[in-house]
Structure formats: structure tokens, C-alpha cells
Scaffold this motif. Structure first.
Motif, short mmCIF file in Angstrom:
data_model
loop_
_atom_site.label_atom_id
_atom_site.label_comp_id
_atom_site.label_asym_id
_atom_site.label_seq_id
_atom_site.Cartn_x
_atom_site.Cartn_y
_atom_site.Cartn_z
N UNK A 69 0.85 -1.25 -0.03
CA UNK A 69 -0.09 0.03 0.01
C UNK A 69 0.89 1.29 0.02
N UNK A 70 1.84 1.28 0.97
CA UNK A 70 2.99 2.45 1.03
C UNK A 70 3.87 2.74 -0.36
N UNK A 71 3.89 1.74 -1.20
CA UNK A 71 4.80 1.56 -2.15
C UNK A 71 3.86 2.28 -3.38
N UNK A 72 2.48 2.49 -3.12
CA UNK A 72 1.85 3.35 -4.23
C UNK A 72 1.63 4.61 -3.64
N UNK A 73 2.23 5.13 -2.58
CA UNK A 73 2.12 6.65 -1.92
C UNK A 73 1.08 6.97 -1.21
N UNK A 74 0.04 5.79 -0.56
CA UNK A 74 -0.97 6.12 0.05
C UNK A 74 -0.50 6.29 1.69
N UNK A 75 -1.06 7.11 2.34
CA UNK A 75 -0.49 7.37 3.56
C UNK A 75 -1.78 7.20 4.85
N UNK A 76 -2.69 6.43 4.33
CA UNK A 76 -3.96 6.17 5.19
C UNK A 76 -4.63 5.06 4.58
N UNK A 77 -5.34 4.35 5.42
CA UNK A 77 -5.89 3.15 4.97
C UNK A 77 -7.63 3.20 5.52
N UNK A 78 -8.31 2.73 4.98
CA UNK A 78 -9.87 2.58 5.33
C UNK A 78 -10.16 1.15 5.33
N UNK A 79 -10.46 0.57 6.54
CA UNK A 79 -10.89 -0.72 6.64
C UNK A 79 -12.30 -1.06 7.00
N UNK A 80 -12.72 -2.17 6.49
CA UNK A 80 -14.09 -2.50 6.83
C UNK A 80 -14.63 -2.39 8.23
N UNK A 81 -15.77 -2.36 8.56
CA UNK A 81 -16.33 -2.41 10.01
C UNK A 81 -15.61 -3.38 10.64
N UNK A 82 -15.38 -2.94 11.94
CA UNK A 82 -14.55 -3.90 12.90
C UNK A 82 -15.60 -4.82 13.82
N UNK A 83 -16.70 -4.54 14.11
CA UNK A 83 -17.48 -5.19 15.02
C UNK A 83 -18.19 -6.47 14.72
N UNK A 84 -18.44 -7.08 15.76
CA UNK A 84 -19.05 -8.54 15.45
C UNK A 84 -20.43 -8.34 14.69
N UNK A 85 -20.50 -9.20 13.71
CA UNK A 85 -21.52 -9.33 12.78
C UNK A 85 -22.56 -10.59 12.87
N UNK A 86 -23.55 -10.62 12.56
CA UNK A 86 -24.30 -11.71 12.60
C UNK A 86 -23.65 -12.79 12.01
N UNK A 98 -18.92 -6.91 6.88
CA UNK A 98 -18.87 -6.03 7.98
C UNK A 98 -20.09 -5.29 8.24
N UNK A 99 -20.77 -5.25 7.29
CA UNK A 99 -22.15 -4.30 7.41
C UNK A 99 -23.13 -4.73 8.25
N UNK A 100 -23.29 -5.92 8.94
CA UNK A 100 -24.26 -6.65 9.60
C UNK A 100 -24.29 -6.71 11.18
N UNK A 101 -24.05 -5.44 11.62
CA UNK A 101 -23.47 -5.55 12.99
C UNK A 101 -24.69 -6.07 14.09
N UNK A 102 -24.09 -7.02 14.94
CA UNK A 102 -24.93 -7.64 16.14
C UNK A 102 -24.56 -6.96 17.27
N UNK A 103 -23.13 -7.09 17.84
CA UNK A 103 -22.66 -6.49 18.87
C UNK A 103 -21.59 -5.50 18.99
N UNK A 104 -21.89 -4.52 18.96
CA UNK A 104 -20.89 -3.25 18.78
C UNK A 104 -19.58 -3.24 19.77
N UNK A 105 -19.88 -4.04 20.83
CA UNK A 105 -18.74 -3.94 21.92
C UNK A 105 -17.64 -5.02 21.72
N UNK A 106 -18.27 -6.05 20.69
CA UNK A 106 -17.35 -6.98 20.46
C UNK A 106 -16.63 -6.84 19.06
N UNK A 107 -15.18 -7.29 19.02
CA UNK A 107 -14.79 -7.14 17.81
C UNK A 107 -15.34 -8.38 16.75
N UNK A 108 -15.19 -8.27 15.38
CA UNK A 108 -15.33 -9.41 14.55
C UNK A 108 -14.41 -10.32 14.47
N UNK A 109 -14.44 -11.53 15.07
CA UNK A 109 -13.21 -12.45 15.16
C UNK A 109 -12.62 -13.10 13.79
#
Ligand SMILES: *[C@@H]1O[C@H](CO)[C@@H](O)[C@H](O)[C@H]1NC(C)=O
Ligand SMILES: *[C@@H]1O[C@H](CO)[C@@H](O)[C@H](O)[C@H]1NC(C)=O
Ligand SMILES: *[C@@H]1O[C@H](CO)[C@@H](O)[C@H](O)[C@H]1NC(C)=O
Ligand SMILES: *[C@@H]1O[C@H](CO)[C@@H](O)[C@H](O)[C@H]1NC(C)=O
Ligand SMILES: *[C@@H]1O[C@H](CO)[C@@H](O)[C@H](O)[C@H]1NC(C)=O
Ligand SMILES: *[C@@H]1O[C@H](CO)[C@@H](O)[C@H](O)[C@H]1NC(C)=O
Ligand SMILES: *[C@@H]1O[C@H](CO)[C@@H](O)[C@H](O)[C@H]1NC(C)=O
Length: 541
Positions: A69-86, A98-109
Motif C-alpha cells: 500500500x505504501x509503495x503506491x504512496x498512500x498514507x492512510x487506509x480505510x478498513x471494513x467495519x470492525x464489530x461483531x456481525x451476525x 462487516x455491514x451486518x452488526x450484532x454486537x458493537x462491543x465485540x470485535x469481528x473475530x
């Protein structure tokens, strides 16, 4: 210089989380976490895009491919939603996006552990890169698999919204252009309805605000994308923005400049620039250059600040450019336009590999199928474009806030200027495609007669004639990116050393290697900015 230095220092010390102004200078690579890289680097286990199942991409996999990623000169990334989904599978698959959240206090393992996400933030910050997280605040998700969403949701499965009082009563969005309806009713369908949070309620607001503050401080997050912002009660957006205290861009999928600029005026400082996106498609995939020139002018006149919008040409919701038109020259023009236009560029993974896919889910093919080819033409071009953008930012304090505008518009060319006098990037874009012939384009250009400009993709110089006109040889529909030749020092382009080397040489060596002393002054300030900012990050990490 000292004034500049002082303002840089106060900027760096007064705010740790990155503001909208600070994000303007970033260039973002959108990672679709499940489809970017697996932890073990394997590429052969099946990943059937059509079936829509988890394919095994992880945060650890991202860490292992940051060089790419850095090799293309990008200096930030955006990642998919991080929380636990159904969990569970329906006809069109699982919650791999990652767009189907069930528990926002737990990470998507599926994506990794708490430690993996911490490590990702640290690995990015060590490289001076920033972390943006896609965020779902409009809804939760439930698998009804065909039964009536009005009667079949068991709300107690949600954390923390374990009660129907947190949600709008079920109703179908029958018209997505009816904003009040689209905000009050439910997105999704009757297989996976997305129960719509009552984001106007102060209970819901306060839960989401505390939650995002926790996420931001725990994982050293620098910015957010707000998924489905169009469907969120608009008055909640400024509250959420204030609580988060950092840059956020909110998805409002909408072609109307009036509506998009209203969002920026009233609700949220940045939204992805969909009006220009659609016009860009007209220009390059349908040959209607006028549409793009018109839309740029309209956006400039209606929006408070086009330079804070997100500039994109692909994402996980829209068709890939290569599926609309496989022409490589058009793909290059589109990439050049996207990175050098107003706003924060956000390039979706796979665009640099000329991936195809005419819509969801085909636009989500695993990136590992490309073998992360760093010789790919668009990969190489992204690197050049990010470098010239960085160069313009370094030597021209006005670059990022300068509103790009067309200086010439032909039947198949659009020429755009961005940047202050004698520092501007001129992008000569063409809709002719690979089969376009060779010809000279004569540009009325705002450079002095006799001045030399470098075309930074091919590293050739052109001289402005005594009438102040520039002849630019066009061929095969390729874009030309022009920059003043005497301002190329430190760009890292065309066999000229990069800024790192340049800055070092200047520090240890008093003799003037610079064609222009203003460059070396801003180089020093920039170096200082980096070191101050770097230590600010070390403090919160
Ligand atoms: C992917 O899955 C779909 C649906 O099950 C199937 O029709 C298709 O042949 C599969 N593609 C590959 C490459 O296995
Ligand atoms: C949904 O229904 C399909 C059959 O229509 C079935 O194969 C699938 O297992 C069901 N999924 C869930 C989560 O119940
Ligand atoms: C609803 O979900 C909860 C938590 O998973 C479960 O304990 C309960 O049995 C479910 N209720 C019904 C009616 O299925
Ligand atoms: C090009 O787009 C403009 C909108 O800016 C539209 O008015 C015009 O009709 C389009 N031209 C063609 C040939 O489609
Ligand atoms: C372009 O012009 C600049 C300044 O005159 C010069 O330093 C550079 O070597 C030239 N580049 C090429 C490719 O001729
Ligand atoms: C600058 O070039 C050197 C080698 O010439 C390289 O090691 C370094 O990573 C480059 N820095 C940047 C920021 O591109
Ligand atoms: C300074 O740099 C110039 C150009 O790179 C070089 O010719 C000169 O020897 C250096 N001087 C010292 C004192 O290092």
C-alpha cells in the motif's frame, strides 16, 4: 518561516486526533478487510465472490502487506467495519463485508483479535500512515430469511440495543429519494433486514457517542467513514462528529450537487463526492466531457468546501471502471483525475490492478488473486500521482485548498488546474481511449513564455512558447500531468531524489542544491512537522 513554524507546532500539540484540515493532505487506500490478505498469505483456498462467504482476510494480513500500500504512496487506509456481525448464511452469503452488526462491543473475530487491531494501528503509525475505520451507526442486522421483518426480530440478540425501543418500527423504504422515509424506515431486505436505530433518540445517541470514543482511543483511530449516512437522522451527524472529534466522511449515495452540498453545509464536513463521480463516468466511459466540467463548476459554487470531500472512482458498492470500459487509457485518466482533483482521494483496493466486477458482489474479488503485482500499470501510476500531489503540497501551502477548475475543455479533453501560480499541477485528461491517435493539443496556459514544464508520467519537458501557449503531444488517449520543471526538486520523480534524501542533504550540506530556496525552507518546516507529529502519535499510541 517562524510564523509558519509556530502555527504548525500549535496545530500538532492542540489536537491529537486528526481533523478535517489534516486529512485533506492524506491519500487513502480502501481495504476490504475480508478480501485483502489472509494471515498466512495463502492465495489458493477458494474464495467465490458470487457466493458471498467469508474468504479469510484479516487485520494481520493487512499488517503483512503495508509495503504494497505504501509503495503506491498512500498514507492512510480505510478498513471494513470492525464489530461483531451476525453469523449465518443466506442465499447471497454471509457478513464478510462487516455491514451486518450484532454486537458493537465485540470485535469481528473473523478479522482478528484485539491485539491484531492494536498492532495494525501501531504498524500504520510507525510508517506515518493513518487508520480510518468504516462505521455502521444507522442499523443492526438480522437474518429473517424471508419471514416478515415486522414480526420476526428477536431484539435481545443485539448488544447493546437489546430492546425494540431503540429502533424505528419496521417499514419498507419504497422510495430511496424520499429522505425522511429513507431515514425512518429500514434498509436491507426481507432476507437480511437492517433494523433501523432511532438515531434521533438521546439514549441511542449517547450509547453510540461513548462507544465511538472508546473505539477511537483504544485503537488510535484517525478518521471514520460513516456507512449509510444518508439513512441516519441528519441532526445526529453533527453530534456524532463532535463526540468523535476527528475527520469523518459520510456515505450519501446521491447524484444531486444540491443535496450533497446541503449535507456539507448542515450536517457533516465531508461526504464522498458522488455528483462528480457520476459526471466522471459520463466523461470517461461515455465521452461526455462537458458533463464533468459542468459538475465541477456546480460543486464549486454550491459546496462550502469541495476540498474536504472524498474523491473516489470505485468502491465496494459501485461497478468497477474496467467493467464499464476495459480501456487502460481511460482507467489511467480516471485514476489521475481521482487523485489530483479536489478532496481526499480514496482508492478502492483492486482499482490499481484493473479489477473487473460490474457491481456487488463481483466488485469484491480477493486482491490476493493479483499476486499484489507492484509492476501493474495502474499501481505504478498511482505511485507517480501520489508523489506529484505530495510535491505540490510541500512547495505550495495553498495547494490543498485551491479549488481545481477546468482551464480548457475540448470535445475529448479536459484540462484541470490545481495549485497556486507557478506551482500548479495541470492535468490534461482525455476520453479518447487506447485507440486515440497522436496530435498536439495547444493549451492557453498560465505559465510565463519560455518556462519549462515537466510531464511527470513520461518525464519529458515542454517549453511554453512566446505567446504563452503550450503544445502538448497527445497519444493513445493517455493523460499528461504537467508541473513546473524548476519545482520538481525532492519529488522523487523522473530520477530526481525524493524528499527524504533532499531534506538530509540540505541539513548536512550548506551548498545550494535547490533551484529555489523557498523549497528548502518549507522542507525544514515539513521535516519539523513530521517529527512533532510523529511524537504526538507516539504519545497516544
Ligand atoms: C461460485 O459459486 C456460484 C454459486 O454457487 C457458482 O455458480 C460458480 O460456479 C462458482 N464459481 C466458481 C469459480 O467456483
Ligand atoms: C435460509 O434459507 C435457506 C434456504 O432458503 C437455507 O439454506 C439457509 O440455511 C437459511 N439460513 C438461515 C441462517 O436460516
Ligand atoms: C431471543 O434471543 C435470546 C438471546 O439469544 C434467546 O435467549 C431467546 O431464547 C430468544 N427468544 C426467542 C423467542 O427466540
Ligand atoms: C452531456 O452532459 C450534459 C450535462 O452536463 C448534458 O446536458 C448533455 O446532454 C450531455 N451530452 C450528451 C451528448 O449526452
Ligand atoms: C527538465 O528541465 C529541468 C529544469 O530545466 C531540468 O533540470 C531537467 O533535467 C529536465 N528534465 C528532462 C527530462 O529533460
Ligand atoms: C527515498 O529514497 C530512498 C532511496 O533512494 C528510499 O530508501 C526511501 O524509502 C525513499 N523515501 C520515500 C519517502 O520515498
Ligand atoms: C554538498 O553537496 C554537494 C552536491 O551534492 C556536493 O558536491 C558537495 O561536496 C557537498 N559538500 C559537503 C561539504 O558535503
Amino acid at each position: 518561516m517562524w510564523l509558519q513554524l509556530i502555527s504548525v507546532l500549535s496545530l500538532a500539540t492542540s489536537s491529537l486526533a486528526a481533523s478535517t484540515e489534516e486529512w485533506k493532505g492524506r491519500s487513502v487506500y480502501q481495504v476490504f478487510t475480508d478480501r485483502f490478505a489472509r494471515t498466512d498469505g495463502s492465495t489458493t483456498a477458494p474464495c467465490n465472490t458470487t457466493e458471498g462467504l467469508y474468504c479469510g482476510g484479516t487485520w494481520r494480513g493487512i499488517i503483512n502487506h503495508l509495503d504494497y500500500i505504501e509503495g503506491m504512496g498512500f498514507d492512510a487506509i480505510m478498513i471494513s467495519p470492525i464489530v461483531q456481525n451476525i453469523e449465518g448464511r443466506v442465499s447471497y452469503g454471509e457478513a464478510y463485508h462487516g455491514y451486518w452488526p450484532q454486537d458493537i462491543y465485540t470485535l469481528n473475530d473473523h478479522f482478528g483479535s484485539h491485539q491484531d487491531l492494536l498492532d495494525l494501528g501501531n504498524a500504520l503509525h510507525e510508517r506515518g500512515m493513518w487508520l480510518m475505520i468504516d462505521t455502521v451507526i444507522n442499523n443492526m442486522a438480522y437474518i429473517t430469511n424471508g419471514s416478515n421483518p415486522a414480526t420476526s426480530i428477536n431484539y435481545s440478540i443485539f448488544t447493546p440495543f437489546n430492546n425494540e425501543d431503540y429502533f424505528h418500527p419496521y417499514c419498507e423504504i419504497t422510495n430511496y429519494e424520499n429522505y425522511p422515509l429513507a431515514q425512518r424506515c429500514w434498509t436491507g431486505d426481507d432476507i437480511v433486514p437492517l433494523p433501523d436505530l432511532k438515531t434521533e433518540s438521546s439514549d441511542v445517541q449517547s450509547i453510540l457517542e461513548k462507544w465511538i470514543q472508546g473505539i477511537i482511543s483504544t485503537y488510535s483511530v484517525d478518521g471514520l467513514r460513516i456507512d449509510a449516512a444518508k439513512h441516519v437522522t441528519p441532526s445526529f451527524l453533527p453530534n456524532f462528529y463532535k463526540a468523535a472529534g476527528l475527520f469523518m466522511t459520510g456515505e450519501v449515495m446521491e447524484a444531486s450537487a444540491e443535496i450533497i452540498c446541503n449535507y456539507q453545509s448542515n450536517w457533516i464536513p465531508s461526504v464522498p463526492n458522488y455528483p462528480v463521480y457520476y459526471a466522471m463516468l459520463s466523461a470517461f466511459t461515455e465521452g461526455n466531457i462537458t458533463a464533468l466540467a459542468d459538475e465541477l463548476a456546480l460543486m464549486s459554487s454550491l459546496c462550502p468546501d469541495t476540498t474536504a470531500l472524498a474523491s473516489f472512482s470505485e468502491n465496494h458498492d459501485v461497478g468497477r471502471i474496467a467493467s464499464m470500459n476495459p480501456d487502460m487509457s481511460l482507467a489511467k485518466n480516471i485514476l489521475a483525475f481521482t487523485i489530483l482533483a479536489d478532496g481526499v482521494p480514496m482508492i478502492y483496493q483492486g482499482q490499481e490492478q484493473h479489477f473487473t466486477g460490474s457491481g456487488t458482489p463481483d466488485n469484491r474479488k480477493a486482491l490476493w488473486l493479483s499476486n499484489y503485482d507492484t509492476n501493474a500499470e495502474l499501481y505504478q501510476l498511482a505511485s507517480i500521482l501520489n508523489k506529484i500531489r505530495k510535491q505540490a503540497m510541500r512547495i505550495d501551502p495553498g495547494y490543498l485548498d485551491f479549488k481545481a477548475y477546468p482551464i480548457y475543455s475540448g470535445s475529448s479533453e479536459l484540462v484541470i488546474r490545481k495549485g497556486s501560480e507557478r506551482r500548479q499541477i495541470i492535468s490534461v485528461l482525455s476520453s479518447n481511449g487506447e485507440n486515440g491517435g497522436a496530435y498536439d493539443l495547444t493549451l492557453p496556459i498560465s505559465y510565463e513564455p519560455g518556462s519549462v514544464v515537466t510531464e511527470v508520467i513520461n518525464c519529458v519537458n515542454y517549453t511554453v512558447d512566446d505567446k504563452g501557449q503550450l503544445q502538448v503531444p497527445m497519444n493513445k488517449g493517455l493523460p499528461r500531468i504537467l508541473f513546473p520543471a524548476d519545482q520538481m526538486g525532492g519529488s522523487g520523480l523522473c530520477n530526481i531524489g525524493n524528499w527524504t534524501n533532499y531534506g538530509k542533504a540540505k541539513k548536512g550540506n550548506g551548498s545550494s542544491a535547490a533551484p529555489d530556496t523557498r523549497i528548502s525552507l518549507s522542507a525544514l518546516c515539513f521535516g519539523l512537522f513530521i517529527s512533532v507529529f510523529g511524537s504526538a502519535f507516539a504519545l497516544i499510541a
